[in-house]
Structure formats: C-alpha cells, structure tokens
Design a protein around this motif. Structure first.
Motif, PDB file in Angstrom:
ATOM      1  N   ASN A 105     -64.048  15.969   3.918  1.00 19.45           N
ATOM      2  CA  ASN A 105     -64.923  17.106   4.192  1.00 19.45           C
ATOM      3  C   ASN A 105     -64.111  18.169   4.923  1.00 19.45           C
ATOM      4  O   ASN A 105     -64.109  18.237   6.143  1.00 19.45           O
ATOM      5  N   VAL A 106     -63.395  18.985   4.170  1.00 20.09           N
ATOM      6  CA  VAL A 106     -62.375  19.856   4.744  1.00 20.09           C
ATOM      7  C   VAL A 106     -62.769  21.322   4.745  1.00 20.09           C
ATOM      8  O   VAL A 106     -62.386  22.082   5.615  1.00 20.09           O
ATOM      9  N   ALA A 107     -63.550  21.741   3.770  1.00 15.15           N
ATOM     10  CA  ALA A 107     -63.775  23.173   3.574  1.00 15.15           C
ATOM     11  C   ALA A 107     -64.625  23.780   4.679  1.00 15.15           C
ATOM     12  O   ALA A 107     -65.643  23.223   5.071  1.00 15.15           O
ATOM     13  N   GLY A 108     -64.183  24.912   5.185  1.00  8.65           N
ATOM     14  CA  GLY A 108     -64.962  25.646   6.166  1.00  8.65           C
ATOM     15  C   GLY A 108     -65.733  26.773   5.538  1.00  8.65           C
ATOM     16  O   GLY A 108     -66.525  27.442   6.178  1.00  8.65           O
ATOM     17  N   ARG A 109     -65.451  26.994   4.262  1.00  6.00           N
ATOM     18  CA  ARG A 109     -66.196  27.995   3.503  1.00  6.00           C
ATOM     19  C   ARG A 109     -66.562  27.408   2.166  1.00  6.00           C
ATOM     20  O   ARG A 109     -65.977  26.429   1.720  1.00  6.00           O
ATOM     21  N   ALA A 110     -67.532  28.019   1.534  1.00  6.81           N
ATOM     22  CA  ALA A 110     -67.962  27.518   0.237  1.00  6.81           C
ATOM     23  C   ALA A 110     -66.806  27.611  -0.757  1.00  6.81           C
ATOM     24  O   ALA A 110     -65.965  28.491  -0.639  1.00  6.81           O
ATOM     25  N   PRO A 111     -66.760  26.707  -1.713  1.00  5.33           N
ATOM     26  CA  PRO A 111     -65.686  26.739  -2.693  1.00  5.33           C
ATOM     27  C   PRO A 111     -65.658  28.063  -3.442  1.00  5.33           C
ATOM     28  O   PRO A 111     -66.692  28.597  -3.795  1.00  5.33           O
ATOM     29  N   ARG A 112     -64.483  28.570  -3.628  1.00  6.36           N
ATOM     30  CA  ARG A 112     -64.307  29.768  -4.434  1.00  6.36           C
ATOM     31  C   ARG A 112     -63.667  29.359  -5.753  1.00  6.36           C
ATOM     32  O   ARG A 112     -62.931  28.382  -5.795  1.00  6.36           O
ATOM     33  N   ASP A 115     -60.130  28.440  -5.630  1.00  7.94           N
ATOM     34  CA  ASP A 115     -59.802  27.164  -4.993  1.00  7.94           C
ATOM     35  C   ASP A 115     -60.063  25.992  -5.920  1.00  7.94           C
ATOM     36  O   ASP A 115     -59.375  24.975  -5.863  1.00  7.94           O
TER      37      ASP A 115
ATOM     38  N   GLU B  42     -74.565  30.764   2.328  1.00  9.12           N
ATOM     39  CA  GLU B  42     -73.208  30.216   2.402  1.00  9.12           C
ATOM     40  C   GLU B  42     -73.230  28.813   3.010  1.00  9.12           C
ATOM     41  O   GLU B  42     -72.491  27.924   2.565  1.00  9.12           O
ATOM     42  N   ILE B  46     -71.664  25.397   1.563  1.00  7.43           N
ATOM     43  CA  ILE B  46     -70.704  24.563   2.303  1.00  7.43           C
ATOM     44  C   ILE B  46     -71.206  23.125   2.398  1.00  7.43           C
ATOM     45  O   ILE B  46     -70.471  22.168   2.150  1.00  7.43           O
ATOM     46  N   THR B  53     -68.195  15.833  -1.186  1.00  5.74           N
ATOM     47  CA  THR B  53     -66.925  15.250  -0.729  1.00  5.74           C
ATOM     48  C   THR B  53     -67.157  13.914  -0.020  1.00  5.74           C
ATOM     49  O   THR B  53     -66.336  13.008  -0.123  1.00  5.74           O
ATOM     50  N   ALA B 147     -60.695  19.991  10.487  1.00  2.00           N
ATOM     51  CA  ALA B 147     -61.669  20.901   9.868  1.00  2.00           C
ATOM     52  C   ALA B 147     -63.052  20.706  10.481  1.00  2.00           C
ATOM     53  O   ALA B 147     -63.726  21.666  10.867  1.00  2.00           O
ATOM     54  N   HIS B 229     -65.945  27.138   9.381  1.00  2.00           N
ATOM     55  CA  HIS B 229     -64.930  27.346  10.412  1.00  2.00           C
ATOM     56  C   HIS B 229     -64.107  28.574  10.091  1.00  2.00           C
ATOM     57  O   HIS B 229     -64.311  29.221   9.074  1.00  2.00           O
TER      58      HIS B 229
END
Lengths: 118, 266
Positions: A105-112, A115, B42, B46, B53, B147, B229
């Motif tokens: 669980n790495v993303a700090g923003r929604a997937p673009r 990416d 957003e 996320i 994930t 993260a 973040h």
C-alpha cells in the motif's frame, strides 16, 4: 441447507450526475450516509462480539437472531455507468513486469495512467 | 470490476477473534463536508487502490507460504507468512469499510485470475520463494512502511488515523519476513541466484519509481487529511530504497547495482 446470503464489502458506487456537474458537486450528496444505515447498506455483516459465548461453529448465531445491519447481496444500480467511467476513468493497478500486481500500500495519490499502464 | 463480498456470521467471527478491535474504530464519524469535493473523490480513488493492493498482498503472501512449504523453510517462518495473509485480509476489510464511508469504490480493472505473483518458469522452490520474498516483502512492503507512515502523519480524520494505525502496525513485520527468509536460505543460494535476485529487486523498485519521480502538481487534489501523502512522503520512499531495501539485501549477499539504485531513487 439454506445458502447464506452474502453482502458487499466493497462496491463501486456510481455518481448520479453528469460529468460537468460532478466536478462542482457537493460531495455530501455523493457519499453514503454516515454509518451506511440507509439503503443500500454496503457495510459488511457484523460478526458476533469477540469473546462472545456463542460458538460460531456449533451454531450460526445469525440464523435466528434479529439482524439490523446486513443486507442481502445487491449491486448498486448503475444507470449511468458510462458517465461514471467518464468521470472516474477506470484505474489499472500498478503491475510488475510479469503482469502480476505490484502489492504494498504505497501510493499517496490515486493511480495515474502514466503510473499504471504497463 | 473490482468489488468484494462478505459472508458474515461464523467466518467473520473467526476473523475478528483473531484480529479484534476493527468494530471499535470510529466508524461513521467522517465529515466529508470539511474537505473540497475533489479531495473526497481523490480519497476514494486512493483507498480503492489501497484495498486492491492489500488484496494483492494477501495473494502474494499466500503464494510465498506455499513456496516456503515446498522448499522446507522453518515452520515458524512459514506460519508467520500464513498469518500475514490474514493480516492482509483484515486490512482489506478495514480499507474497504473506509472506502465505503468515503462514498464507495471507484472503477478499478484487474483480472483476479492474474492476482498471484509470477516467478521464473522452471525455477526450484527455494528460488521461487526467494523471488516472491524479494518482490513482495523486501521491496513492496518496505516501501509501504514509509508511505503509510507519512499518510498517518498527515491524516486528520480520526477514522482514517485509526485505520492507518492498524495497517501500519503490521507493515514492519511484513517487510522483515523476506529478509528472514533470505537469511535462512543464504547458504543455498548460488552466485547466479543472487545476481538474478538483485536484478529482480531493481526491476521491482523501478515499477514504483514513478511514485516519487512524478513532478509536483500544484493543482492536483491532495487529500492529506483523508489518507494521501506529499513531497515529504516521496522523499521517504526514495530514502527507503537505499536504507530499507538495498543495504539489507546486501547484508544477505544480494548486491544491487549501486548506479541503478542511485538513478532509481534520484
């Protein structure tokens, strides 16, 4: 034996407005009510309390008990699926070179798209 | 479309006996009216991706558990891997419930038949386990820790903080498992094996690199109070490549290409 009805733990929820409206929509109208006690109730069925004297293997405690929360499995109506996709897009999860998903669980923003597209 | 079902009753009870406290989180307290509309949207994206994930991690640790059984890894190590699968499924539950409180999941497309990790065809069980340990634990989970920690530091909503606390508490051991496996397997790995594993680690890091490489965006919604973040989070990810992945792997004889690592974390 009666087949147990399952509920939705996670469901895609459509926005019931056109794309231009959604950009300026009051978000409060788009979300489920606090606690999700209205229809549709998408919360998972609650489990018996931890430490309960009920033995879940001896009997299904929900079979006879009154249930206030869990709802039968149901899909959210999607009359505007296409416009929903237009607003949200369809995210493709980040993938490793093998095609398997990149977990963590790495993303700090929604997937673009930049990416996520392999 | 990625959606998830919940059976409830005895199966939920069993999960919650082993992972208690989920129902005690402050569900129903999110006040989305405090946030700009686009931040709420957003945040849904996320957290929808976060659910996926966590689900993928459950599949990966499940495959790792099987591979470790096939190569005769220490039983307590295998048990830890199996237990992590349950951790991840509990994370799936919490993240899903939070996503629903945010308004529901957004469309996400992935063929679940391909959810399991893919290893080099024909490789022996020990290498299969090592490959999954590297990609899933040593790299992915090692990046997950900073993260999530940054997301937690920025989170303002009690529910988001509580969910991130529960997730974060488990991530450290998830990242350690892979290194503990490599420590056990060290004597069985040839030089060629180590070189192959090093390239695999670099390739896996490269998949995540866009996360910290993308240009800052002044206009993109950053729902920090709801789980996103920021630039500091990106720096933490860069640092983790060297400190949490490359150096610990080197201690187990898996030397990443220093120039490539530097380029990836630049």
């Amino acid at each position: 034996m009666t087949k147990r009805k399952v509920t939705k733990l996670l469901a895609v929820v459509a926005l019931t407005a056109s794309a231009p409206l959604i950009a300026s929509a009051d978000h409060a109208t788009l979300r489920a009510p606090a606690g999700h006690r209205g229809e549709p109730d998408l919360r998972p069925a609650p489990a018996p309390p931890v430490g309960s004297s009920l033995d879940p293997w001896a009997t299904d405690p929900w079979a006879t008990a009154a249930r206030s929360s869990p709802q039968p499995a149901q899909r959210v109506a999607r009359p505007l699926v296409e416009s929903m996709f237009a607003v949200f897009g369809i995210s493709v999860p980040r993938q490793l070179q093998t095609g398997a998903p990149a977990c963590g669980n790495v993303a700090g923003r929604a997937p673009r798209p930049v990416d996520c597209k392999p | 479309m990625f959606e998830l079902a919940w059976r409830g009753g005895a199966t939920a009870s069993r999960l919650h006996q082993r992972r208690p406290g989920g129902d005690d989180l402050p569900w129903g307290t999110l006040d989305l009216a405090r946030y700009p509309d686009l931040h709420g949207l957003e945040a849904r994206k996320i957290w929808s991706n976060g659910v996926f994930t966590e689900y993928a991690s459950a599949a990966a640790f499940s495959a790792l558990t099987t591979a470790m059984l096939q190569c005769g890894a220490p039983v307590d190590l295998i048990a830890m891997s199996g237990d992590i699968v349950v951790d991840e499924l509990f994370h799936v539950e919490l993240s899903s419930r939070l996503t629903m409180e945010l308004g529901g999941a957004v469309p996400l497309e992935f063929d679940l038949a391909k959810i399991a990790p893919v290893t080099t065809p024909g490789c022996r069980p020990l290498m299969r386990a090592a490959e999954i340990a590297i990609t899933t634990s040593c790299v992915s989970e090692s990046l997950s820790v900073p993260a999530m920690a940054r997301s937690r530091a920025l989170a303002a909503e009690p529910l988001v903080r509580a969910v991130l606390d529960r997730l974060l508490a488990d991530e450290g051991p998830h990242a350690r498992l892979g290194f503990w496996f490599l420590e056990w397997a060290e004597d069985e790995l040839t030089i060629d094996d180590r070189v192959r594993l090093a390239r695999l680690a670099e390739d896996t890091i490269a998949v995540y690199a866009p996360l910290w490489r993308e240009d800052p965006c002044d206009t993109c919604p950053l729902p920090s109070g709801l789980g996103g973040h920021d630039e500091i989070g990106k720096r933490a990810l860069r640092d983790a490549v060297e400190h949490s992945i490359a150096r610990p792997l080197a201690r187990h004889g898996i030397e990443l290409d220093a120039r490539r690592v530097a380029a990836l974390s630049a």
